[in-house]
Each structure stands twice: as structure tokens, then as C-alpha cells.
Design a protein around this motif. Structure first.
Motif, PDB file in Angstrom:
ATOM      1  N   THR A   1       0.672  -1.211   0.084  1.00 52.73           N
ATOM      2  CA  THR A   1      -0.049  -0.057  -0.046  1.00 52.73           C
ATOM      3  C   THR A   1       0.810   1.288   0.156  1.00 52.73           C
ATOM      4  O   THR A   1       2.158   1.199   0.384  1.00 52.73           O
ATOM      5  N   ALA A   2       0.079   2.225   0.058  1.00 50.25           N
ATOM      6  CA  ALA A   2       0.877   3.572  -0.301  1.00 50.25           C
ATOM      7  C   ALA A   2       1.744   3.872   1.217  1.00 50.25           C
ATOM      8  O   ALA A   2       2.594   4.725   1.364  1.00 50.25           O
ATOM      9  N   GLU A   3       1.476   3.238   2.319  1.00 46.29           N
ATOM     10  CA  GLU A   3       1.760   3.262   3.565  1.00 46.29           C
ATOM     11  C   GLU A   3       3.199   2.514   3.798  1.00 46.29           C
ATOM     12  O   GLU A   3       4.051   2.456   4.698  1.00 46.29           O
ATOM     13  N   ASP A   4       3.608   1.394   2.851  1.00 44.30           N
ATOM     14  CA  ASP A   4       4.739   0.960   2.953  1.00 44.30           C
ATOM     15  C   ASP A   4       5.743   1.400   2.123  1.00 44.30           C
ATOM     16  O   ASP A   4       5.868   2.261   1.260  1.00 44.30           O
ATOM     17  N   ALA A   5       7.062   1.233   2.881  1.00 45.91           N
ATOM     18  CA  ALA A   5       8.063   1.553   2.198  1.00 45.91           C
ATOM     19  C   ALA A   5       8.955   0.362   1.952  1.00 45.91           C
ATOM     20  O   ALA A   5       9.274  -0.561   2.754  1.00 45.91           O
TER      21      ALA A   5
ATOM     22  N   ALA B   1      11.904   4.128   7.193  1.00 43.69           N
ATOM     23  CA  ALA B   1      12.148   2.654   7.437  1.00 43.69           C
ATOM     24  C   ALA B   1      11.259   1.884   6.686  1.00 43.69           C
ATOM     25  O   ALA B   1      10.160   1.720   6.610  1.00 43.69           O
ATOM     26  N   PRO B   2      12.080   0.786   6.215  1.00 42.55           N
ATOM     27  CA  PRO B   2      11.336  -0.066   5.332  1.00 42.55           C
ATOM     28  C   PRO B   2      10.422  -1.080   5.924  1.00 42.55           C
ATOM     29  O   PRO B   2      10.600  -1.480   7.261  1.00 42.55           O
ATOM     30  N   THR B   3       9.077  -1.381   5.490  1.00 33.39           N
ATOM     31  CA  THR B   3       7.946  -2.129   6.079  1.00 33.39           C
ATOM     32  C   THR B   3       7.779  -3.390   5.240  1.00 33.39           C
ATOM     33  O   THR B   3       7.117  -4.405   5.895  1.00 33.39           O
ATOM     34  N   ALA B   4       8.454  -3.453   4.175  1.00 35.99           N
ATOM     35  CA  ALA B   4       8.065  -4.820   3.178  1.00 35.99           C
ATOM     36  C   ALA B   4       9.326  -4.974   2.375  1.00 35.99           C
ATOM     37  O   ALA B   4      10.008  -3.963   1.908  1.00 35.99           O
ATOM     38  N   LEU B   5       9.743  -6.305   2.207  1.00 34.44           N
ATOM     39  CA  LEU B   5      10.687  -6.775   1.514  1.00 34.44           C
ATOM     40  C   LEU B   5      10.136  -7.397   0.273  1.00 34.44           C
ATOM     41  O   LEU B   5       9.385  -8.269   0.368  1.00 34.44           O
TER      42      LEU B   5
END
Length: 291
Positions: free
Chosen positions: A47-51, A121-125
Motif C-alpha cells: 500500500t502507499a503506507e509501505d516503504a 524505514a522499510p516495512t516490506a521486503l
């Protein structure tokens, strides 16, 4: 924000212009099929909330697919030529808005730190991982980046099977247990060789994971992983024998196992990550019993 995805012609033209020749040493197999990229991005559930954190972006195929859906993309690239070329590729195919949402980090994903990645900060790989370092990269990033909540990685099919295997499976082993310490993982599909350039001689698989709390908070991860490594180093042996070196002898190993509620005659391939954690936590019991 839309992005033009790279097809076979664009991939080869870009590689030729950069003088890039894919190497087996770096595990470089570039995805050239836009439909596969769309499939990976959709399965990642961003989603747009993910980095998003992408390891090994290569020529930018997956990067261009991630930028329209993620709030930001961190791309970690070991090859300096590819790292240097990626911003220009993104600017050309995704425009200034896409380029503004990309941060390229030249370097080794096995050594990258949270401080080096910075904010957001990354939230998804989400990554097409080099086959030869896939497991250590995933485990390093989960340990280093507690904010990684979920992910989808493409790895060699054999590695995918190991990562998602459960107790009792013949493919269950060290990678299975260590990933289970951090997250729930599942098989998210197969990827055929013909979507890559150069074409690998194996199938690939998608592994999706969702982070959860470790099974126990009272024992450090390193202690649990030491038990896991010992148990599978001699997987044909019973745990009483396999853990003798870890515990300081077979009798102390048996004491620790009994204290953890595990049969000393069992083998590592039958245990859950929670049971391995229980064994690690019971080490002081075994030590006191030996005094």
C-alpha cells in the motif's frame, strides 16, 4: 503514478548500453516479463503506507513495478554500474515523481544496516533475490529491520520449498526453522525460467511472509539458533546425540530435552520452532543438574 515496465527488448538494450553482462557470481538473472512483475507486485500486497525494500534491483524491472504502489522504494544493489544507472532508468520510465520515491543504496544487502537505509524505514521486503545468498539475506534483514512487517521474495524453487516447509517434511531444516522464528511463511507460486534473462536452469518460487512475535521472549534468538544449527548438523542422529556438543555431553542434552518436554530420542526435523526455543531455555536446568 504510472510506470512503463521493461520488456525483453528494453532489458537487452539497457544492458548493452551499460556494458552489463549478467554474471553467475552475482546471481544476476533479470526479469524481462512485465506480467511476472505485475504478478509479484500484486502478490506483495503493498500500500502507499509501505516503504518497500528491494534487494538486487538489477536493471530496474521490479523497481518500476513497485514505485506506483509503495510510498517509497529502497533499492540495495551490489553492482556499482547497476546502482549508478538505476535512478536514470527510473526517471526515464516513471518520471520525476517515481525518481523522487526511490533511494538507491550501493552495497551488500548482507551487511546493510537500519541506520544506512534511513527513513522511511522499510516495512516490506519485495525482491528477486540472487540464488546463492537468498536465505542469509532474508534472515539478516529480518534481524536487522524490526519494522519489516511482511514480504514477498523470489528464490530458487528448491529454496522456496525449504523456507516454507513444516516439521516432518523432508525439506524442513535450518532455513525453515529460522524463518519461522520471525514470521509465518507460505508458498505464493512458481515462476518459470523463461521470464528471466539469462534463462536459469531451475524454476523459481515465490515465498510470502508476515512477521509475528517470536515464540518465546525469555530466550535470545542466538541461543535458539545455536540449538537449531546443532540439531540439523547431524540430522540422522537423535537429539540426545546431536545436541551433546551444545549441551556439554549427551546426558546434559537429555536433561535439557526432558525439561523442555521433548523426547531425547526425537530428531530435529520433527520439532517446531517453539520446541527449539524451549530447549534453549532449558539449558540452565541441564547445567544445574550436572553440578
Amino acid at each position: 503514478m504510472a510506470a512503463d515496465l521493461l520488456g525483453p527488448a528494453e532489458i537487452r538494450e539497457l544492458a548493452a548500453r551499460l556494458g552489463v553482462h549478467p554474471t553467475k557470481k552475482l546471481g544476476q538473472n533479470f526479469v524481462h516479463d512485465p506480467n511476472t512483475v505485475r504478478r509479484i507486485v500484486a502478490a506483495a500486497g503493498l500500500t502507499a503506507e509501505d516503504a518497500a525494500l528491494e534487494v538486487g534491483p538489477g536493471l530496474g524491472s521490479l523497481t518500476l513495478g513497485l514505485l506506483p504502489v509503495a510510498g517509497h522504494v529502497h533499492a540495495v544493489e551490489l553492482d556499482p554500474v547497476l546502482a549508478g544507472a538505476l535512478p536514470e532508468t527510473v526517471h526515464r520510465h516513471a518520471g520525476p515523481a517515481g525518481a523522487a520515491r526511490l533511494t538507491v543504496h550501493p552495497g551488500d544487502a548482507l551487511r546493510i544496516t537500519a541506520a544506512e537505509l534511513g527513513d522511511p524505514a522499510p516495512t516490506a521486503l519485495v525482491a528477486n533475490l540472487p540464488y546463492n545468498v537468498a536465505v542469509p539475506v532474508v534472515l539478516h534483514l529480518l534481524a536487522e529491520l524490526p519494522g519489516l512487517r511482511h514480504g514477498l521474495v523470489m528464490v530458487q524453487k528448491e529454496v522456496a520449498d525449504r523456507l516454507v516447509a513444516g516439521p516432518g517434511s523432508r525439506t524442513y531444516g535450518v532455513p525453515s526453522v529460522k524463518l519461522a522464528w520471525y514470521a509465518d511463511a507460505r508458498n505464493a507460486g512458481r515462476v518459470p525460467p523463461n521470464v528471466f534473462w539469462p534463462v536459469p536452469n531451475v524454476d523459481s518460487g515465490l515465498v510470502a511472509f508476515t512477521r509475528r512475535e517470536p515464540p518465546r521472549a525469555d530466550v535470545p534468538r542466538k541461543q535458539v539458533f545455536a540449538v537449531v544449527d546443532a540439531a540439523f548438523a547431524q540430522r540422522r542422529k537423535t537429539l540426545r546425540a546431536a545436541l551433546a556438543g551444545w549441551a556439554g555431553g549427551p546426558d546434559r542434552a537429555a536433561t535439557a530435552l526432558v525439561a523442555a518436554g521433548v523426547d531425547p530420542g526425537a530428531r530435529g526435523e520433527s520439532l517446531t520452532v517453539g520446541q527449539f526455543a524451549a530447549i534453549a531455555a532449558s539449558a540452565p536446568v541441564a547445567a544445574r543438574a550436572a553440578e
